[in-house]
Design a protein around this motif. Structure first.
Motif, PDB file in Angstrom:
ATOM      1  N   GLU A 135       3.006   4.046  -7.207  1.00  0.00           N
ATOM      2  CA  GLU A 135       4.400   4.353  -7.552  1.00  0.00           C
ATOM      3  C   GLU A 135       4.589   5.822  -7.917  1.00  0.00           C
ATOM      4  OE1 GLU A 135       6.512   1.652  -6.480  1.00  0.00           O
ATOM      5  OE2 GLU A 135       7.580   2.189  -8.310  1.00  0.00           O
ATOM      6  N   MET A 136       3.593   6.398  -8.608  1.00  0.00           N
ATOM      7  CA  MET A 136       3.758   7.771  -9.092  1.00  0.00           C
ATOM      8  C   MET A 136       3.094   8.786  -8.158  1.00  0.00           C
ATOM      9  SD  MET A 136       3.363   7.178 -13.151  1.00  0.00           S
ATOM     10  CE  MET A 136       3.840   5.599 -13.861  1.00  0.00           C
ATOM     11  N   HIS A 137       2.594   8.312  -7.026  1.00  0.00           N
ATOM     12  CA  HIS A 137       2.073   9.240  -6.010  1.00  0.00           C
ATOM     13  C   HIS A 137       3.239  10.132  -5.578  1.00  0.00           C
ATOM     14  CE1 HIS A 137       0.539  10.828  -2.282  1.00  0.00           C
ATOM     15  NE2 HIS A 137      -0.609  10.179  -2.383  1.00  0.00           N
ATOM     16  N   ARG A 193      -3.185   0.190 -10.889  1.00  0.00           N
ATOM     17  CA  ARG A 193      -3.203   0.375  -9.431  1.00  0.00           C
ATOM     18  C   ARG A 193      -1.779   0.646  -8.908  1.00  0.00           C
ATOM     19  NH1 ARG A 193      -5.224   2.188  -5.107  1.00  0.00           N
ATOM     20  NH2 ARG A 193      -4.401   1.242  -3.244  1.00  0.00           N
ATOM     21  N   THR A 194      -0.839  -0.154  -9.352  1.00  0.00           N
ATOM     22  CA  THR A 194       0.542   0.019  -8.913  1.00  0.00           C
ATOM     23  C   THR A 194       1.087   1.372  -9.369  1.00  0.00           C
ATOM     24  OG1 THR A 194       0.810  -2.365  -9.124  1.00  0.00           O
ATOM     25  CG2 THR A 194       2.821  -1.087  -8.836  1.00  0.00           C
ATOM     26  N   PRO A 203       0.819  -1.215   0.000  1.00  0.00           N
ATOM     27  CA  PRO A 203       0.000   0.000   0.000  1.00  0.00           C
ATOM     28  C   PRO A 203       0.853   1.265   0.000  1.00  0.00           C
ATOM     29  CG  PRO A 203       0.026  -0.965   2.190  1.00  0.00           C
ATOM     30  CD  PRO A 203       0.762  -1.916   1.287  1.00  0.00           C
ATOM     31  N   PHE A 204       0.166   2.394  -0.149  1.00  0.00           N
ATOM     32  CA  PHE A 204       0.828   3.700  -0.081  1.00  0.00           C
ATOM     33  C   PHE A 204       1.559   3.827   1.247  1.00  0.00           C
ATOM     34  CE2 PHE A 204       0.396   8.125   1.534  1.00  0.00           C
ATOM     35  CZ  PHE A 204       1.238   8.751   0.631  1.00  0.00           C
ATOM     36  N   LEU A 232       6.140   1.638 -15.942  1.00  0.00           N
ATOM     37  CA  LEU A 232       6.439   0.637 -14.897  1.00  0.00           C
ATOM     38  C   LEU A 232       7.465  -0.378 -15.403  1.00  0.00           C
ATOM     39  CD1 LEU A 232       2.944  -0.130 -13.286  1.00  0.00           C
ATOM     40  CD2 LEU A 232       4.767   1.305 -12.355  1.00  0.00           C
ATOM     41  N   LYS A 233       7.324  -0.767 -16.671  1.00  0.00           N
ATOM     42  CA  LYS A 233       8.315  -1.683 -17.250  1.00  0.00           C
ATOM     43  C   LYS A 233       9.700  -1.031 -17.183  1.00  0.00           C
ATOM     44  CE  LYS A 233       5.717  -4.493 -20.639  1.00  0.00           C
ATOM     45  NZ  LYS A 233       6.454  -5.744 -20.788  1.00  0.00           N
ATOM     46  N   GLU A 234       9.747   0.269 -17.470  1.00  0.00           N
ATOM     47  CA  GLU A 234      11.034   0.986 -17.415  1.00  0.00           C
ATOM     48  C   GLU A 234      11.615   0.973 -16.007  1.00  0.00           C
ATOM     49  OE1 GLU A 234       9.937   4.755 -19.093  1.00  0.00           O
ATOM     50  OE2 GLU A 234      10.075   3.996 -21.162  1.00  0.00           O
TER      51      GLU A 234
END
Lengths: 251, 575
Positions: free
Chosen positions: A180-182, A175-176, A120-121, A226-228
């Protein structure tokens, strides 16, 4: 509102359960602006009281009423009858990638178990709760997701190859990405993406993006970045070392 | 006997997984007790997901003069002073902290220039107070709470309907229900039960509410012996879609007006100038709903019987950014581009101010161990709810209910379940399959909606309400003979039978209360008693079950302490 050229439509609905099933035809009177879910409700209250359909808001906000209409995965609450060819039966099938429970209702519980794998966050230590709208905008795109699971349904890794064990599916990359970018998040989910969600199995065919009723650019804005990240984390030793030393701020 | 159903055990059982239920679950879990949460739909589909405009909290990020006192005053005024003052005070004081908490759990609100949570104007709020995420605030809230709860380890029982609360003597002992999917029965044994099941909009024909909104929790509590209160106060949201027919009732967020939307009649007249010249479109919901209804009744309505709501004077980009789901909703469902032309809107049944009577501090009902929060509970909103006060209600009182339920559970022995009650419930649930004649439930439901829409709507009178009561009586008789086809496997017809039972019970409570209150206050408008009555302003209608019969008693409105009275007397310092 366009005039409806036909007074009635025929729905050819899948009726059955896990073991067995067939399609049954129902005639439904048309009214202006009618959506497929309205037609299903009409069948329920007039012809087949036990017809199983999931729905909640009937306004495209909850993502409950997904089905395959004329072979196309759609939200039935947003599919207007007058957008379909009414001179032939409209076929309505449950989502194919999930086991049927009854009629149009499928067992989507697998999705909820995938979600539990995603850390989670977690805010960075000592964070100040200020954010720029610009940074927020980028993530809000992902947070529009209403969990209709249509993207999961069309993803060939799940639909055709049945890799539910190794693969999380587009919904959970979105969702991820939203975590991740939050702008204030402090956890890396690269390991989970690679090992648990199997992001490497996605070969970017963009089927998910095409069916998203919220117009989320799933492939371009979520999956590719995300792949990056996974590549950077696992296959770029120099970057990995630099990151480790600086415990760098996330992009 | 136990082979006929499974049994689960928890310290705290929460019924309903919307905002209030999830917030209660998170709080109870953090107290270290075992928590289970039951919901009729899949997790994350509860009605909270449809909330659009925002969460009211006096954070003063935009209007720096705002504080809890101003929020308290607006809430009490909006509720025509029938609110439980202590709930209104707690709510105004605690809402900002509850919003900050959401942010710390990952929610992403729209921002101000300096990076704080952005707040927008809304009806009845003196200051810009609604923290929001475009027009999908509820989705952000439920996703945040859902993920927090799941990662803390709540046991979630999805697609499960509770049909009876179980008691051990006077106290609560758990709940009985069935799995919607397979139709099997299930028993939950629990020391505390929290009801967070929302409202009753599905008893009306034109409603913004989903199928889940059938008054279940209120009916469960009433049947277990708890009090219901202020049931005559049903909120009709002023702006639902009116055309095409299939979308009638779907919500058009108040944020359209908050962002500058203007209401006009078919003659192009900005009619709110006549009804509330000061607040205009941002008057309280009861006033705006009555105004639109009156315009239509006096033949100044639009082609399809509504009013025009226009936001097209704002730049198209702005409208798409601040009201994205409204833009898509109208474009896709009604062929209307709201950046270029007005929407057609009219009142839609939206929210229940009344509900289960609870203690302000703990959310406990009159039954030990039974708690209620959110729309299912009564008190905060009085005779009319302000927009945005519902989401904050869910957080403030959801948390309080979860905390008190966990404390209660810690100090209580595991209750004993009377299995004869379960057998009785099983029989009751299976009876509709065994009847060979009788009608299905859909027509009865449709007739109930017609009755409530026509006779217990925005404007009421004695004659209509009496007729409604007699029609409800007939509908109850029909429902008692209802027949269901098919098997117990995911059978919506069978599911509707119990929902219908709850709706009929609560519809009767609404109608009886509306008949008793001979005045007009907030959302309750009597054409035969059109004025406020001071005597009625001092009392509530309480609905109780007395020897199996629905009975009304009056209860005094709680006396407010002097410092708060002083606060209400002060001018609000409005802009």
């Amino acid at each position: 509102m366009a005039e409806v050229p036909f007074a009635e439509a025929t729905l050819q609905i899948f009726r059955g359960n896990r073991e067995d099933g067939k399609t049954v035809d129902y005639r439904v009177p048309l009214v202006p602006g009618m959506v497929v879910l309205d037609a299903l409700h009409w069948v329920q209250s007039h012809q087949a009281p036990d017809l199983a359909v999931r729905w909640n808001c009937k306004a495209g906000k909850c993502g409950s009423c997904s089905a395959e209409v004329n072979g196309r995965p759609r939200l039935t609450c947003k599919t207007r009858m007058d957008s379909l060819p009414l001179d032939q039966p409209i076929t309505i099938f449950p989502m194919k990638a999930f086991p049927v429970i009854k009629d149009l209702v499928t067992d989507v519980s697998w999705n909820f178990s995938v979600n539990r794998k995603i850390p989670p966050f977690q805010p960075r230590a000592g964070v100040v709760w200020k954010m720029d709208q610009r940074d927020v905008d980028r993530v809000q795109e992902f947070r529009k997701c209403i969990e209709c699971f249509l993207c999961q349904n069309v993803c060939h890794v799940l639909r055709d190859h049945g890799k539910q064990e190794q693969f999380g599916g587009p919904r959970f990359f979105v969702r991820t990405a939203s975590l991740e970018m939050h702008p204030l998040d402090g956890v890396s989910r690269a390991h989970v993406l690679k090992e648990e969600l199997g992001i490497g199995l996605c070969n970017i065919t963009k089927c998910c993006t095409e069916v998203c009723p919220e117009d989320i650019h799933i492939t371009d804005n979520a999956i590719i970045p995300l792949k990056e990240r996974v590549v950077d984390e696992f296959y770029d030793p120099l970057l990995r070392l630099v990151r480790k030393i600086r415990s760098a701020k996330k992009i | 006997m136990t082979s006929r159903y499974e049994v689960h055990e928890h310290d705290v059982l929460i019924i309903g997984a919307g905002g209030a239920g999830l917030r209660a679950a998170i709080e109870a879990l953090s107290q270290g007790v075992r928590v289970g949460i039951v919901c009729k739909s899949l997790l994350g589909k509860a009605h909270t997901v449809m909330a659009e405009g925002g969460i009211a909290a006096a954070m003063a990020n935009v209007d720096t003069s705002d504080d809890w006192r101003a929020h308290f005053r607006d809430t009490m005024r909006g509720g025509k002073f029938l609110n439980n003052w202590r709930m209104a005070q707690l709510h105004a004081q605690e809402a900002p902290e509850r919003v900050r908490e959401l942010e710390q759990w990952g929610a992403l609100f729209d921002r101000t220039e300096d990076g704080n949570i952005l707040q927008r104007a809304f009806g009845g709020h003196t200051f810009k107070r609604l923290c929001h995420v475009g027009d999908r605030t509820g989705l952000e809230m439920i996703r945040t709470l859902q993920d927090r709860g799941v990662h803390l380890g709540i046991d979630v029982y999805m697609e499960c309907t509770i049909t009876r609360l179980l008691k051990d003597g006077n106290r609560v002992a758990g709940a009985f229900g069935y799995w919607r999917e397979q139709g099997r029965f299930v028993v939950f044994r629990a020391k505390s039960v929290v009801i967070c099941t929302g409202g009753i909009g599905k008893a009306w024909k034109i409603t913004s509410n989903s199928w889940e909104y059938t008054g279940d929790g209120m009916a469960l509590a009433y049947e277990a012996g708890a009090d219901l209160m202020d049931m005559e106060f049903v909120q009709f949201h002023p702006t639902g879609m009116v055309w095409p027919p299939g979308v009638q009732g779907i919500l058009v967020t108040e944020a359209v007006r908050g962002e500058g939307g203007i209401l006009r009649n078919k003659n192009g007249e900005r009619f709110m100038e006549r009804y509330d010249p000061k607040k205009l479109e941002l008057s309280t919901r009861d006033v705006v709903a009555r105004s639109i209804y009156t315009e239509v009744r006096e033949n100044r309505g639009t082609e399809h019987g509504g009013a025009y709501l226009d936001i097209s004077h704002k730049p198209a980009d702005y409208v798409k950014r601040k009201l994205p789901s409204m833009y898509h909703q109208f474009l896709e469902l009604a062929d209307v581009d709201i950046t270029r032309e007005p929407m057609e809107v009219g009142p839609t049944c939206h929210y229940m101010m009344g509900g289960i009577r609870v203690d302000a501090e703990t959310a406990q009902t009159s039954i030990p161990g039974l708690f209620a929060a959110g729309e299912a509970a009564v008190g905060l909103h009085g005779a009319n709810r302000l927009g945005g006060n519902s989401l904050s209600d869910l957080l403030v009182f959801g948390r309080r209910a979860g905390l008190a339920a966990a404390e209660h559970a810690r100090g209580t022995e595991t209750p004993t379940i009377d299995y004869s009650h379960i057998d009785e419930s099983v029989q009751q649930m299976l009876a509709p399959f065994e009847r060979l004649d009788g009608e299905g439930p859909y027509a009865i439901h449709s007739d109930l909606q017609t009755t409530m829409q026509g006779l217990v709507g925005i404007f009421r009178c004695e004659e209509d309400l009496r007729r409604a009561l007699s029609e409800i009586e007939t509908l109850k008789e029909r429902a008692a003979r209802v027949h269901v086809e098919g098997s117990r496997l995911f059978n919506p017809g069978w599911h509707l039978v119990w929902d219908l039972h709850s709706m009929l019970t609560i519809a009767e409570a609404v109608t009886r209360s509306a008949l008793a209150r001979r005045e007009s206050r907030g959302a309750h408008s009597r054409i035969d008693y059109p004025a406020l009555d001071d005597a009625w302003g001092k009392k509530h209608n309480v609905v109780v079950r007395n020897a199996g019969t629905m009975t009304l008693v009056e209860a005094p409105v709680l006396e407010m302490p002097d410092d708060l009275k002083q606060l209400l007397a002060e001018d609000s310092g409005a802009k």
